[in-house]
Design a protein around this motif. Structure first.
Motif, PDB file in Angstrom:
ATOM      1  N   ASP D  89      37.917  38.293  33.644  1.00  0.00           N
ATOM      2  CA  ASP D  89      36.810  37.510  33.547  1.00  0.00           C
ATOM      3  C   ASP D  89      36.851  36.353  34.680  1.00  0.00           C
ATOM      4  O   ASP D  89      35.572  35.909  34.798  1.00  0.00           O
ATOM      5  N   ARG D  90      37.791  35.971  35.262  1.00  0.00           N
ATOM      6  CA  ARG D  90      37.498  35.146  36.412  1.00  0.00           C
ATOM      7  C   ARG D  90      36.859  35.847  37.479  1.00  0.00           C
ATOM      8  O   ARG D  90      36.065  35.214  38.256  1.00  0.00           O
ATOM      9  N   VAL D  91      37.162  37.324  37.671  1.00  0.00           N
ATOM     10  CA  VAL D  91      36.217  37.707  38.805  1.00  0.00           C
ATOM     11  C   VAL D  91      35.021  37.906  38.153  1.00  0.00           C
ATOM     12  O   VAL D  91      34.213  37.753  39.116  1.00  0.00           O
ATOM     13  N   ILE D  92      34.699  38.201  36.948  1.00  0.00           N
ATOM     14  CA  ILE D  92      33.290  38.207  36.704  1.00  0.00           C
ATOM     15  C   ILE D  92      32.630  36.922  36.830  1.00  0.00           C
ATOM     16  O   ILE D  92      31.500  37.018  37.432  1.00  0.00           O
ATOM     17  N   ALA D  93      33.162  35.907  36.667  1.00  0.00           N
ATOM     18  CA  ALA D  93      32.612  34.533  36.895  1.00  0.00           C
ATOM     19  C   ALA D  93      32.222  34.476  38.458  1.00  0.00           C
ATOM     20  O   ALA D  93      30.978  34.110  38.694  1.00  0.00           O
ATOM     21  N   HIS D  94      32.935  34.760  39.289  1.00  0.00           N
ATOM     22  CA  HIS D  94      32.739  34.756  40.766  1.00  0.00           C
ATOM     23  C   HIS D  94      31.629  35.798  41.258  1.00  0.00           C
ATOM     24  O   HIS D  94      30.730  35.308  42.043  1.00  0.00           O
ATOM     25  N   ALA D  95      31.706  36.893  40.387  1.00  0.00           N
ATOM     26  CA  ALA D  95      30.787  38.043  40.657  1.00  0.00           C
ATOM     27  C   ALA D  95      29.176  37.680  40.184  1.00  0.00           C
ATOM     28  O   ALA D  95      28.398  37.934  40.854  1.00  0.00           O
ATOM     29  N   LYS D  96      29.086  36.686  39.108  1.00  0.00           N
ATOM     30  CA  LYS D  96      27.862  36.406  38.494  1.00  0.00           C
ATOM     31  C   LYS D  96      27.261  35.301  39.644  1.00  0.00           C
ATOM     32  O   LYS D  96      26.121  35.100  39.887  1.00  0.00           O
ATOM     33  N   ALA D  97      28.190  34.453  40.003  1.00  0.00           N
ATOM     34  CA  ALA D  97      27.768  33.552  41.213  1.00  0.00           C
ATOM     35  C   ALA D  97      27.212  34.110  42.298  1.00  0.00           C
ATOM     36  O   ALA D  97      26.262  33.760  42.499  1.00  0.00           O
ATOM     37  N   ALA D  98      27.879  35.237  42.667  1.00  0.00           N
ATOM     38  CA  ALA D  98      27.575  35.943  43.996  1.00  0.00           C
ATOM     39  C   ALA D  98      26.262  36.464  43.648  1.00  0.00           C
ATOM     40  O   ALA D  98      25.311  36.402  44.627  1.00  0.00           O
ATOM     41  N   LYS D  99      26.152  37.185  42.540  1.00  0.00           N
ATOM     42  CA  LYS D  99      24.886  37.589  42.301  1.00  0.00           C
ATOM     43  C   LYS D  99      23.628  36.726  42.501  1.00  0.00           C
ATOM     44  O   LYS D  99      22.749  37.093  43.122  1.00  0.00           O
ATOM     45  N   SER D 100      23.795  35.835  41.732  1.00  0.00           N
ATOM     46  CA  SER D 100      22.656  34.841  41.825  1.00  0.00           C
ATOM     47  C   SER D 100      22.184  34.203  43.107  1.00  0.00           C
ATOM     48  O   SER D 100      21.386  33.781  43.376  1.00  0.00           O
ATOM     49  N   ILE D 101      23.259  34.227  43.904  1.00  0.00           N
ATOM     50  CA  ILE D 101      23.198  33.726  45.259  1.00  0.00           C
ATOM     51  C   ILE D 101      22.302  34.737  46.200  1.00  0.00           C
ATOM     52  O   ILE D 101      21.692  34.545  47.189  1.00  0.00           O
ATOM     53  N   GLY D 102      22.505  36.169  45.766  1.00  0.00           N
ATOM     54  CA  GLY D 102      21.890  37.197  46.415  1.00  0.00           C
ATOM     55  C   GLY D 102      22.566  37.999  47.284  1.00  0.00           C
ATOM     56  O   GLY D 102      21.987  38.525  48.218  1.00  0.00           O
ATOM     57  N   VAL D 103      23.807  38.424  47.119  1.00  0.00           N
ATOM     58  CA  VAL D 103      24.518  39.120  48.087  1.00  0.00           C
ATOM     59  C   VAL D 103      24.252  40.501  47.264  1.00  0.00           C
ATOM     60  O   VAL D 103      23.650  40.831  46.483  1.00  0.00           O
ATOM     61  N   ASP D 104      24.543  41.588  48.344  1.00  0.00           N
ATOM     62  CA  ASP D 104      24.118  42.983  48.081  1.00  0.00           C
ATOM     63  C   ASP D 104      25.223  43.823  47.358  1.00  0.00           C
ATOM     64  O   ASP D 104      24.828  44.938  47.005  1.00  0.00           O
ATOM     65  N   ALA D 105      26.216  43.620  47.459  1.00  0.00           N
ATOM     66  CA  ALA D 105      27.348  44.027  46.937  1.00  0.00           C
ATOM     67  C   ALA D 105      28.624  43.193  46.444  1.00  0.00           C
ATOM     68  O   ALA D 105      28.598  42.282  47.165  1.00  0.00           O
ATOM     69  N   ILE D 106      29.311  43.501  45.512  1.00  0.00           N
ATOM     70  CA  ILE D 106      30.670  42.683  45.454  1.00  0.00           C
ATOM     71  C   ILE D 106      31.713  43.676  45.724  1.00  0.00           C
ATOM     72  O   ILE D 106      31.976  44.659  45.524  1.00  0.00           O
ATOM     73  N   VAL D 107      32.809  42.942  46.180  1.00  0.00           N
ATOM     74  CA  VAL D 107      34.105  43.735  46.471  1.00  0.00           C
ATOM     75  C   VAL D 107      35.534  43.138  45.624  1.00  0.00           C
ATOM     76  O   VAL D 107      35.667  41.895  45.672  1.00  0.00           O
ATOM     77  N   VAL D 108      35.970  43.906  44.831  1.00  0.00           N
ATOM     78  CA  VAL D 108      36.798  43.531  43.752  1.00  0.00           C
ATOM     79  C   VAL D 108      38.048  44.105  43.937  1.00  0.00           C
ATOM     80  O   VAL D 108      38.241  45.391  44.167  1.00  0.00           O
ATOM     81  N   THR D 109      39.406  43.467  43.891  1.00  0.00           N
ATOM     82  CA  THR D 109      40.645  44.178  44.092  1.00  0.00           C
ATOM     83  C   THR D 109      41.146  44.533  42.610  1.00  0.00           C
ATOM     84  O   THR D 109      40.494  43.883  41.656  1.00  0.00           O
ATOM     85  N   ASP D 123      40.012  49.811  33.823  1.00  0.00           N
ATOM     86  CA  ASP D 123      39.152  48.933  32.863  1.00  0.00           C
ATOM     87  C   ASP D 123      38.562  47.779  33.494  1.00  0.00           C
ATOM     88  O   ASP D 123      37.492  47.457  33.324  1.00  0.00           O
ATOM     89  N   HIS D 124      39.574  47.184  34.346  1.00  0.00           N
ATOM     90  CA  HIS D 124      39.251  45.948  34.962  1.00  0.00           C
ATOM     91  C   HIS D 124      38.012  46.427  35.778  1.00  0.00           C
ATOM     92  O   HIS D 124      37.084  45.598  35.818  1.00  0.00           O
ATOM     93  N   PHE D 125      38.074  47.168  36.562  1.00  0.00           N
ATOM     94  CA  PHE D 125      36.663  47.547  37.531  1.00  0.00           C
ATOM     95  C   PHE D 125      35.379  47.854  36.456  1.00  0.00           C
ATOM     96  O   PHE D 125      34.548  47.547  36.564  1.00  0.00           O
ATOM     97  N   ARG D 126      35.703  48.818  35.430  1.00  0.00           N
ATOM     98  CA  ARG D 126      34.785  48.828  34.413  1.00  0.00           C
ATOM     99  C   ARG D 126      34.187  47.483  33.644  1.00  0.00           C
ATOM    100  O   ARG D 126      32.873  47.566  33.733  1.00  0.00           O
ATOM    101  N   TYR D 127      34.828  46.813  33.601  1.00  0.00           N
ATOM    102  CA  TYR D 127      34.447  45.413  32.904  1.00  0.00           C
ATOM    103  C   TYR D 127      33.490  44.562  33.657  1.00  0.00           C
ATOM    104  O   TYR D 127      32.504  44.154  33.431  1.00  0.00           O
ATOM    105  N   VAL D 128      34.152  44.582  34.958  1.00  0.00           N
ATOM    106  CA  VAL D 128      33.345  43.871  35.979  1.00  0.00           C
ATOM    107  C   VAL D 128      32.045  44.671  36.230  1.00  0.00           C
ATOM    108  O   VAL D 128      30.893  43.875  36.352  1.00  0.00           O
ATOM    109  N   ARG D 129      32.092  45.800  36.345  1.00  0.00           N
ATOM    110  CA  ARG D 129      30.671  46.339  36.697  1.00  0.00           C
ATOM    111  C   ARG D 129      29.669  46.413  35.482  1.00  0.00           C
ATOM    112  O   ARG D 129      28.670  46.266  35.668  1.00  0.00           O
ATOM    113  N   GLU D 130      30.317  46.457  34.488  1.00  0.00           N
ATOM    114  CA  GLU D 130      29.428  46.361  32.932  1.00  0.00           C
ATOM    115  C   GLU D 130      28.825  44.801  32.916  1.00  0.00           C
ATOM    116  O   GLU D 130      27.728  44.525  32.789  1.00  0.00           O
ATOM    117  N   ALA D 131      29.524  43.841  33.541  1.00  0.00           N
ATOM    118  CA  ALA D 131      28.917  42.608  33.406  1.00  0.00           C
ATOM    119  C   ALA D 131      28.216  42.242  34.446  1.00  0.00           C
ATOM    120  O   ALA D 131      27.065  41.210  34.276  1.00  0.00           O
TER     121      ALA D 131
END
Lengths: 309, 309, 309, 309
Positions: D89-109, D123-131
């Motif tokens: 969920d902490r990754v998702i928060a960063h990812a939403k911010a990144a998307k709103s800023i306008g990046v083209d892709a996200i990189v997740v460990t 499941d971690h990757f799936r949850y992030v992708r869904e969000a």
């Protein structure tokens, strides 16, 4: 792509050791395997490596295997002998026996069971080299001995003439590349990869030879790969390598049930039994043989790779 | 605190093997060490363990060491013999020799160099036990063999009678405790810790014996510790243990310069030379001997521990 | 057996964090857990440790949890707050928030994800201590952060006053003992073990406190164990510890199906649900909850331990 | 050699983050670095990777860096944003911010600190992708997160469309090759290597892109290497790669004194300071900066590689 005049080069398979059902060396099968390899165009033969289950054989058995190989090969190809045991003086004893039998080079790992430093590891190779006048190949196989040959150790041993070459089963291809570059000016020094699946890329980096256990099953494939690389035909090399990668997947068939060790060499032996080279797929104790269900999966892999009709 | 009637118990040191400057076994020094141990009140002696540099000795040397020990000890104490080599049939050969020499138990590690599964490891112990009718002690030493004896493996081998006891050098005291609890109802089964510094706590958990390499240097200290624990005097046991911990710090003196292996057994040998038990501090090749500067630091540690005037 | 006057001591459980089915913190369940712990006689409470799933909670959630705990506990016990994140300045931000909420000490791990040296790890603790004036407890948990706090690092930090104590979840009890001995003269310095199953032995070595996740399930057991140890009644301590070891086996129920992380804290939550403390056994994403079959196995373990009729 | 139409491809450097002496992001230096990269012909930019010291930056700083990059780049190249934190969920928060800023892709460990299973990692990757509806790149970096993305996990995530590509810093090139082969038929799916020194070989295997930290220092070199590989001119590719290997040796200059983390990114920053791109070689706390002596050694390496007159 190859350094001028390496002492040894080419495809040098680690020869698998066939057993009878009663756990004795099956010499007729071994002869078949050697002749099959020679006919396929190997450039050398590595007896008593990990694929040859060296750690399971006592001194007398090792000598019988080497004597048999020297007699069968009869000078047609150079023979490397693994002289692998935990510590220096025990390695020297195997090395002296191997030399007296007439092999062309010896292959030595770092000490194992014992916990040693890089300085002690370097001395280990020096003591062996001083005791036995044969080209000495350092065998870097941390998955078995727990220690990686550090780049400065390898380069120092190469430069001082202690080691004539390296057989690298460490999986650290970045280190492999740096050692290749560092030693490129040492006449005759050679580097061989122990990988089955990164052979084209190792050759593209400048490796002088390859030591793939899978060549027991498909020696022709590795010769084609080698020849394509020598010709600079990397597209063909890659295509052949990818076919061999799919063939290599046989080692995963039993890896959930038993150990990586049994599953790997056991798969090769099972395939060789199917191909008529070995009479059994027996593994040295306490390793487990692959079972009939696993053998059927390996048959399917052989078919896909074009090795079975 | 001790299970009724364990097959073996008490302080059973792994006996260090003295060498001459020329790397031969120094039998007079070995005799002094054995007599020193017996006089101090040891409960058994473990020949050819890691502290005894077993992996460095060939079969003939191992037999000479065992024969010497059996002759010197002459039944005064039980003798455990390490029969340690990479694979099953080679272990069996050592075990048969040890039995014919007259030892009381054999000590066997998991296979090494070879990569095996827990099922194959269990079979390894079974094959050895079937081949040689002596109490078999499983030696759990992942730092040397790379594999931890899993709790279910150990408990199964104990319950079926394959192993009579365990010598645990794994450092996993939680697992040690669970195995102790799981096997508490098996008559005669015993667990010994290989630690030098967690002996009081292992005994408090119910361990039946201790196998400290440091007892080569200070056997009396471990006897006092053992006796205090038997008497339930844990405050005295802790005090003695803490003194021994400070003495054990000798193994760190050379650990920056050389390997943990050399630094550890090398420190014991250096201390024993200072105490007049060994003639040299020579280590088997390729291990490095401790130097004069390191020996001086060890002298200081011996003084602090009250072993030197 | 205890150093005079440690800053903190006793049973200080890492408090599990209950969730609703919708993955929100379940504050009524958290209150029940805190009151249950206090009633059982805990000596302190460790909020936001690994058992508290700290790494899954963002800053706002962490603050809400700490505020709730401070309010519920209301000075009855000291509260330690885990301020755990990969790097220094982010840890400092959590630490400042925790201080403003009113906790009594902060618990800090080595950096993670980042690859650091012992020198950088030491500086990490120094920077945090300089920034936030609260007692700082070093949390040594290599299984999560990949780095062991080396003995010289810990001792230097203790001696210079950077850290007030250590919470050791490293499993290296030999190192724990050496640090205890090295720091015995530092007034107020304390060492706590994070083990559930080697508590009696840690106390026998001189540990000042214990931080067992299992105390969420059976706080009374750890108080009895603590009290027996304080009284020097080691036989009673061992008996209680062995009962708790059997109870601890709940963490193995799901460890084949899911991760060690889920299986461990998930088992505690499942048991606490059965005992009426938590409303659910929900784990933070992406961890998997224990299922009904696993819950039934945990019921059986609770019965054997005497916690369920 | 390249799969038809990968979503992204080419040289996509992980952009280093410059700091002022006071540990603040140095935006003018960041602009210089971005413009230098774009001018050199990069195919994309990876902000906030390990080379960008992502784990050291809080959410606000990360957003400021991304906003700056998006503004400077202004659509000239695709921007990948590392959204890296321990749990889902902490990754998702960063990812939403990144998307709103306008990046083209996200990189997740994979998750870290938390101990998870392959099922939970998937499941971690799936949850992030869904969000967050952006192409998701799996970042396989076991040296930081302790877990290797297993081949079946990666292939399943690719085939179901959860991940669009992989950035592989695992060093396991055999696994890389198998995943390449397994996913060759998935339209748009791409594999990038994080290696600096095995780029030619990764491209020869069919990799679609490369993410070398060293491209911060010598972007032109990696473009030449890429172009040679695209042209099938493997001899030129190897020659360029070997020059870059020698340049890469700058990361070993300080590795004895400090950590691998500091020594690596610290060397890049030190070189970039010398080349006039960065104003300082400051590292995020608690990492140590390279010193003057180390900087001098790096100057010599830059000269040898032809980057300094």
């Amino acid at each position: 792509m190859i350094s001028a005049n390496p002492l040894f080069h080419g495809v040098v398979p680690p020869v698998a050791t066939p057993l009878t059902e009663r756990y004795e060396v099956d010499f007729p099968s071994l002869t078949r395997n050697l002749e099959n390899m020679i006919a396929a165009g190997m450039h050398g033969l590595f007896m008593l490596g990990s694929t040859g289950e060296v750690a399971f054989h006592d001194a007398a058995t090792r000598q019988a295997i080497l004597e048999h190989a020297v007699k069968v090969v009869n000078g047609r190809l150079p023979i490397f002998a693994g002289v692998i045991d935990p510590t220096t003086d025990r390695v020297i004893a195997h090395a002296k026996a191997a030399k007296s039998i007439g092999v062309d080079a010896i292959v030595v790992t770092s000490p194992f069971y014992a916990r040693t430093s890089q300085g002690e590891i370097a001395d280990h190779f020096r003591y062996v080299r001083e005791a036995v006048d044969l080209p000495l190949i350092a065998y870097d196989i941390p998955v078995c001995v727990q220690y990686k040959l550090a780049r400065p150790t390898t380069v120092a041993l190469a430069r001082e003439g202690t080691i004539a070459g390296v057989k690298d089963s460490s999986g650290d291809d970045g280190n492999f590349r740096f050692v290749l570059m560092d030693c490129a000016d040492i006449a005759g020094f050679f580097m061989m990869t122990g990988s089955e699946i990164l052979v084209d890329t190792a050759l593209a980096m400048g490796a002088h030879g390859v030591v793939p256990g899978l060549a027991n099953v498909d020696p022709h494939g590795y010769v084609r790969l080698w020849n394509a690389a020598q010709a600079g035909d990397w597209a063909t090399a890659r295509r052949e390598q990818e076919r061999l990668c799919r063939l290599f997947e046989m080692v995963f068939v039993a890896s959930g049930r038993t150990s990586a060790g049994s599953a790997g060499v056991g798969a090769f032996k099972t395939a060789m039994r199917r191909l008529g080279i070995f009479a059994t797929n027996r593994m040295c104790r306490p390793q487990q043989d692959l079972n009939a269900d696993e053998a059927a999966q390996i048959d399917a892999i052989l078919k896909t790779a074009g090795l079975l009709g």
